[in-house]
Scaffold this active site. Structure first.
Site, short mmCIF file in Angstrom:
data_model
loop_
_atom_site.label_atom_id
_atom_site.label_comp_id
_atom_site.label_asym_id
_atom_site.label_seq_id
_atom_site.Cartn_x
_atom_site.Cartn_y
_atom_site.Cartn_z
N SER A 142 23.60 12.16 -26.74
CA SER A 142 23.76 13.36 -27.58
C SER A 142 23.65 12.99 -29.05
O SER A 142 24.06 11.88 -29.45
CB SER A 142 25.13 13.98 -27.31
OG SER A 142 25.41 14.99 -28.27
N TYR A 155 33.97 11.92 -27.20
CA TYR A 155 32.60 12.19 -26.74
C TYR A 155 31.59 11.51 -27.66
O TYR A 155 30.68 10.80 -27.20
CB TYR A 155 32.38 13.71 -26.72
CG TYR A 155 31.02 14.18 -26.29
CD1 TYR A 155 30.50 13.87 -25.04
CD2 TYR A 155 30.26 15.00 -27.13
CE1 TYR A 155 29.26 14.34 -24.64
CE2 TYR A 155 29.02 15.48 -26.74
CZ TYR A 155 28.52 15.14 -25.50
OH TYR A 155 27.30 15.60 -25.11
N1 LIG Z 1 23.80 21.17 -23.05
C1 LIG Z 1 23.80 20.63 -24.24
O1 LIG Z 1 23.72 21.30 -25.27
C2 LIG Z 1 23.84 19.12 -24.37
C3 LIG Z 1 23.67 18.58 -25.65
C4 LIG Z 1 23.67 17.19 -25.79
C5 LIG Z 1 23.88 16.40 -24.68
N2 LIG Z 1 24.08 16.95 -23.45
C6 LIG Z 1 24.31 16.05 -22.33
O2 LIG Z 1 23.62 16.50 -21.18
C7 LIG Z 1 24.32 16.07 -20.01
C8 LIG Z 1 24.72 17.23 -19.11
O3 LIG Z 1 23.77 18.20 -19.10
P1 LIG Z 1 24.12 19.67 -18.61
O4 LIG Z 1 25.29 20.22 -19.36
O5 LIG Z 1 22.86 20.43 -18.62
O6 LIG Z 1 24.69 19.45 -17.17
P2 LIG Z 1 23.93 19.71 -15.80
O7 LIG Z 1 23.91 21.18 -15.54
O8 LIG Z 1 22.62 18.99 -15.80
O9 LIG Z 1 24.88 19.12 -14.72
C9 LIG Z 1 25.54 17.91 -14.71
C10 LIG Z 1 26.01 17.67 -13.28
O10 LIG Z 1 26.98 16.63 -13.31
C11 LIG Z 1 27.82 16.82 -12.19
N3 LIG Z 1 29.07 16.09 -12.40
C12 LIG Z 1 30.10 16.41 -13.21
N4 LIG Z 1 31.08 15.50 -13.11
C13 LIG Z 1 30.66 14.59 -12.20
C14 LIG Z 1 31.24 13.41 -11.67
N5 LIG Z 1 32.47 13.00 -12.06
N6 LIG Z 1 30.54 12.70 -10.76
C15 LIG Z 1 29.30 13.10 -10.35
N7 LIG Z 1 28.70 14.21 -10.83
C16 LIG Z 1 29.37 14.95 -11.75
C17 LIG Z 1 28.04 18.31 -12.14
O11 LIG Z 1 28.43 18.72 -10.82
C18 LIG Z 1 26.68 18.85 -12.57
O12 LIG Z 1 25.91 19.23 -11.44
C19 LIG Z 1 25.58 15.37 -20.50
O13 LIG Z 1 25.39 13.99 -20.55
C20 LIG Z 1 25.75 15.96 -21.89
O14 LIG Z 1 26.53 15.13 -22.70
C21 LIG Z 1 24.06 18.30 -23.27
#
Ligand SMILES: NC(=O)c1ccc[n+]([C@@H]2O[C@H](COP(=O)([O-])OP(=O)(O)OC[C@H]3O[C@@H](n4cnc5c(N)ncnc54)[C@H](O)[C@@H]3O)[C@@H](O)[C@H]2O)c1
Length: 249
Positions: A142, A155
């Site tokens: 991120s 984070y």
């Molecule tokens: N959405 C944003 O704006 C944004 C911005 C910067 C970074 N990110 C990063 O993107 C990533 C997540 O993307 P997203 O929000 O689209 O999520 P996502 O919808 O792709 O889903 C993440 C998945 O992780 C699974 N999960 C959660 N905890 C878990 C665990 N303990 N063990 C195994 N699986 C687990 C959940 O069930 C979910 O299906 C993260 O690394 C986040 O820091 C997101």
């Protein structure tokens, strides 16, 4: 870019956000994909959609991670690419200033953003070394790891750690054709992102829009493919220009 003949494991690929987007993009480019998720049903549905392998478990557990890798390698017949997607802060603990943060919340954020990535990278490297084929690791980070992260100190610190890990992994294993890179994502329009993205916030983004899951998936595709063979230990920033802003921009 093609991923024909590539076998990829996407940890956190079962959600409806970035992980699912990467799973779909990899499969569309010809990769065989294994989807790992905490929720077995999510993993099953996402894997079925791409004719892949589903595995499940909690990334905080070393035993679960071992089982995920065993299932993925068995299902795919080997492994060439690992993508770690699981992570976040707001989905796991309250957003508070540092002095209000509980130790256990810091530990949880560290576990789900950095600790498990190191374990998963090590597991992937063991497979790559045994195969003798090299391999690629991509971790979704991120821009929070590049900048101040008010109310998200743990984070930001954990995501910043991914950059160091990617450099070290690449330095340690480059001779064995193993490399690791990070995608530093900005504000991406996902269900989790929607919790803190409002229409006015777009004004802060030079590109004039929130990022899409496809913006991130395209970057992952590049980092997984031979097109990026000379890219080692880097952070690819996909943020619509947010991190380029100086005090006068
Ligand atoms: N959405 C944003 O704006 C944004 C911005 C910067 C970074 N990110 C990063 O993107 C990533 C997540 O993307 P997203 O929000 O689209 O999520 P996502 O919808 O792709 O889903 C993440 C998945 O992780 C699974 N999960 C959660 N905890 C878990 C665990 N303990 N063990 C195994 N699986 C687990 C959940 O069930 C979910 O299906 C993260 O690394 C986040 O820091 C997101």
């Amino acid at each position: 870019m093609t991923l024909d003949g590539t076998r990829a494991l996407v940890i956190g690929g079962g959600g409806d956000g970035i992980g699912r987007g990467i799973t779909r993009a990899f499969a569309a480019a010809g990769a065989a994909v294994a989807v790992a998720d905490l929720d077995p049903e999510r993993a099953r549905v996402a894997a079925k959609e791409v004719g892949g392998t589903a595995v499940s478990g909690d990334v905080r557990s070393a035993a679960d991670l071992d089982a995920m890798f065993a299932g993925a390698v068995a299902g795919l017949g080997g492994l060439d690419v690992l993508v770690t997607v699981v992570g976040g802060q707001v989905a796991f603990v309250p957003a508070v200033r540092l002095h209000e943060m509980r130790d256990e919340d810091w530990d949880l954020v560290y576990e789900v953003n950095l600790r498990y990535v190191a374990r998963a990278a090590a597991a992937a490297i063991r497979v790559f070394l045994e195969q003798g084929t090299g391999g690629t690791i991509i971790s979704v980070g991120s821009v929070t790891g590049l900048m101040a992260a008010p109310r998200q100190a743990a984070y930001g610190a954990a995501k910043a750690g991914l950059a160091s890990l990617a450099k070290t992994v690449s330095a340690e294993y480059a001779a064995e054709k193993i490399r690791m890179n990070v995608i530093a994502a900005g504000a991406i329009a996902t269900a989790v992102g929607a919790a803190f993205q409002d229409p006015e916030g777009v004004a802060e983004i030079p590109a004039g829009r929130y990022g899409t899951v496809d913006d991130v998936a395209e970057a992952a595709l590049f980092l997984a493919s031979p097109a990026s063979a000379y890219v080692l230990g880097q952070q690819l920033v996909i943020d619509g220009g947010v991190s380029t802003r100086g005090p006068f921009a």
